[in-house]
Design an enzyme around this catalytic site. Structure first.
Site, PDB file in Angstrom:
ATOM      1  N   HIS A 206       0.836  -1.218   0.000  1.00  0.00           N
ATOM      2  CA  HIS A 206       0.000   0.000   0.000  1.00  0.00           C
ATOM      3  C   HIS A 206       0.866   1.262   0.000  1.00  0.00           C
ATOM      4  O   HIS A 206       0.819   2.082   0.928  1.00  0.00           O
ATOM      5  CB  HIS A 206      -0.907   0.000   1.237  1.00  0.00           C
ATOM      6  CG  HIS A 206      -2.355   0.216   0.912  1.00  0.00           C
ATOM      7  ND1 HIS A 206      -3.108  -0.686   0.188  1.00  0.00           N
ATOM      8  CD2 HIS A 206      -3.187   1.248   1.198  1.00  0.00           C
ATOM      9  CE1 HIS A 206      -4.345  -0.230   0.067  1.00  0.00           C
ATOM     10  NE2 HIS A 206      -4.414   0.947   0.661  1.00  0.00           N
TER      11      HIS A 206
ATOM     12  N   GLY B  12      -5.284   5.407  -4.162  1.00  0.00           N
ATOM     13  CA  GLY B  12      -5.106   4.878  -5.515  1.00  0.00           C
ATOM     14  C   GLY B  12      -4.388   3.542  -5.596  1.00  0.00           C
ATOM     15  O   GLY B  12      -4.106   3.062  -6.698  1.00  0.00           O
TER      16      GLY B  12
ATOM     17  N   ARG C 258      -6.391   0.680  -7.573  1.00  0.00           N
ATOM     18  CA  ARG C 258      -6.470   0.907  -9.023  1.00  0.00           C
ATOM     19  C   ARG C 258      -5.121   0.659  -9.701  1.00  0.00           C
ATOM     20  O   ARG C 258      -5.052   0.055 -10.765  1.00  0.00           O
ATOM     21  CB  ARG C 258      -6.982   2.324  -9.294  1.00  0.00           C
ATOM     22  CG  ARG C 258      -8.496   2.460  -9.127  1.00  0.00           C
ATOM     23  CD  ARG C 258      -8.935   3.908  -9.031  1.00  0.00           C
ATOM     24  NE  ARG C 258      -8.570   4.483  -7.735  1.00  0.00           N
ATOM     25  CZ  ARG C 258      -8.699   5.766  -7.429  1.00  0.00           C
ATOM     26  NH1 ARG C 258      -9.144   6.623  -8.334  1.00  0.00           N
ATOM     27  NH2 ARG C 258      -8.375   6.206  -6.235  1.00  0.00           N
TER      28      ARG C 258
ATOM     29  N   ARG D 283      -4.575  -3.086  -9.896  1.00  0.00           N
ATOM     30  CA  ARG D 283      -5.339  -3.736 -10.970  1.00  0.00           C
ATOM     31  C   ARG D 283      -4.782  -3.385 -12.350  1.00  0.00           C
ATOM     32  O   ARG D 283      -4.836  -4.188 -13.281  1.00  0.00           O
ATOM     33  CB  ARG D 283      -6.820  -3.373 -10.852  1.00  0.00           C
ATOM     34  CG  ARG D 283      -7.478  -4.033  -9.650  1.00  0.00           C
ATOM     35  CD  ARG D 283      -8.961  -3.786  -9.581  1.00  0.00           C
ATOM     36  NE  ARG D 283      -9.314  -2.423  -9.202  1.00  0.00           N
ATOM     37  CZ  ARG D 283      -9.359  -1.962  -7.957  1.00  0.00           C
ATOM     38  NH1 ARG D 283      -9.021  -2.756  -6.942  1.00  0.00           N
ATOM     39  NH2 ARG D 283      -9.714  -0.721  -7.689  1.00  0.00           N
TER      40      ARG D 283
END
Length: 368
Positions: A199, A204, A207, A210
């Protein structure tokens, strides 16, 4: 209070490789079939453009946005139309996501996936949207945590690594991307999960995580184009998605996560194949019908423009297609007359009409 998560070394030591062989084979076979469709497309970036936007819609929806594909495309066709500020913010986040992934495709032609590339993508993703003040394009220098909105760190469900631990964790993560592993898809599962557990940004992270999926598949030559849309599966299975990630941080259950991720890849590859085949079939159909209807030398330019932007203003159509103005208007009128295009909003005065290529929108949202 929970302690900050301490990332273990990569690769994880407890991967049960033999147990994953059936799912690895299934996912690889499904991806190979999907890539076979991509390879038949002369310009997959153009034909699958609406699917890329839909991926941006769904990935952003996992983080709480509410805008639909039609709303995004309609906004781009008429950006001066007044809409609710919250809807405008949602749409901008989605457009930024799509801009970032398109930029990543360009960057991958010059350099591999790396931390600097991730920082650039984050800068694009968070430009002028909610969270733009949260160290856009920079790894965090303060502690963050995950939990219900507004919760304190004492009530957090997960606390990522401390800022002091980030450089070493990110360095190990980057090195692992470029290491040799027993299987690339299981490696991608680890890369994706470890990024979200680290993290590294204040906002964000999901996103960007992914976004890494199609970029990794492309860089490792599993796919011939960086176009893979996993957010549909993750959005539909959101509870399992987060549970599988949490099981890594709480129980070091990498095998449960790898099973979930390989299943997601296999199932979504099959869905993506259906959509890509349907798009290709529609394109071939339009290549027969549009020239017969318009009898124009510009028929192919018109078709390509419709697939690139299936909701558009007449002004944008002329600009994008580079078809002479009066010929463009005639083509649009004839396609509307045959029901290929529908009027979304009539033009008034200097305001251009907004048209929609409904058959492509239907495939993008519902096939699969």
């Amino acid at each position: 209070m929970k302690k900050p998560y301490t990332p273990r070394g990569l690769p994880p030591k407890n991967i049960e490789w033999a147990d994953h062989i059936p799912l690895i084979a299934q996912a690889n076979a499904a991806l190979a079939r999907y890539d076979g469709i991509l390879e038949t497309m002369v310009n997959p970036g153009l034909l699958l453009s609406p699917l890329t936007t839909q991926e941006a819609v769904l990935s952003s929806r996992i983080e709480g946005t509410q805008a639909t594909l039609e709303e995004v495309l309609e906004f781009e066709a008429d950006p001066v139309r007044k809409i609710e500020p919250s809807k405008h913010a949602d749409i901008q986040e989605i457009i930024n996501y799509r801009t970032a992934i398109n930029r990543a495709v360009d960057l991958l032609k010059k350099r591999p996936i790396c931390l600097n590339l991730i920082l650039e993508l984050h800068g694009i993703l968070m430009d002028s949207v909610r969270g733009a003040n949260k160290s856009r394009g920079q790894f965090r220098k303060i502690q963050n945590w995950i939990g219900p909105p507004g919760c304190s760190i004492e009530d957090a469900s997960f606390i990522p690594p401390s800022p002091d631990a980030l450089p070493a964790a990110l360095d190990a993560w980057e090195k692992y991307i470029h290491s040799e592993e027993k299987d690339r898809l299981a490696q991608l599962a680890v890369v994706k999960a470890q990024f979200e557990l680290i993290h590294p940004f204040l906002d964000g992270n999901g996103r960007i995580g992914r976004m890494l999926i199609p970029l990794f598949l492309f860089e490792k030559k599993i796919l011939s184009a960086p176009m893979f849309y996993l957010s549909d599966y993750l959005e539909r299975n959101r509870a399992q998605y987060y549970q599988a990630l949490n099981s890594i941080s709480e129980h070091e259950d990498w095998n449960g996560w790898i099973r979930f991720f390989l299943t997601a890849l296999a199932e979504q590859a099959m869905e993506n194949t259906k959509k890509a085949r349907a798009v290709l079939k529609l394109y071939e159909k339009m290549k027969r019908e549009v020239p017969a209807i318009t009898r124009s030398q510009y028929a192919v330019q018109a078709i390509d423009t419709l697939f690139y932007r299936p909701i558009f203003s007449t002004t944008d159509f002329i600009t994008d297609s580079k078809i002479p103005k009066f010929t463009a208007f005639r083509i649009l009128s004839e396609l509307e007359g045959k029901g290929i295009l529908n009027v979304l909003r009539e033009g008034r005065g200097r305001k251009a009409s907004i048209l929609v290529f409904n058959e492509l929108i239907e495939i993008t949202e519902h096939i699969g």
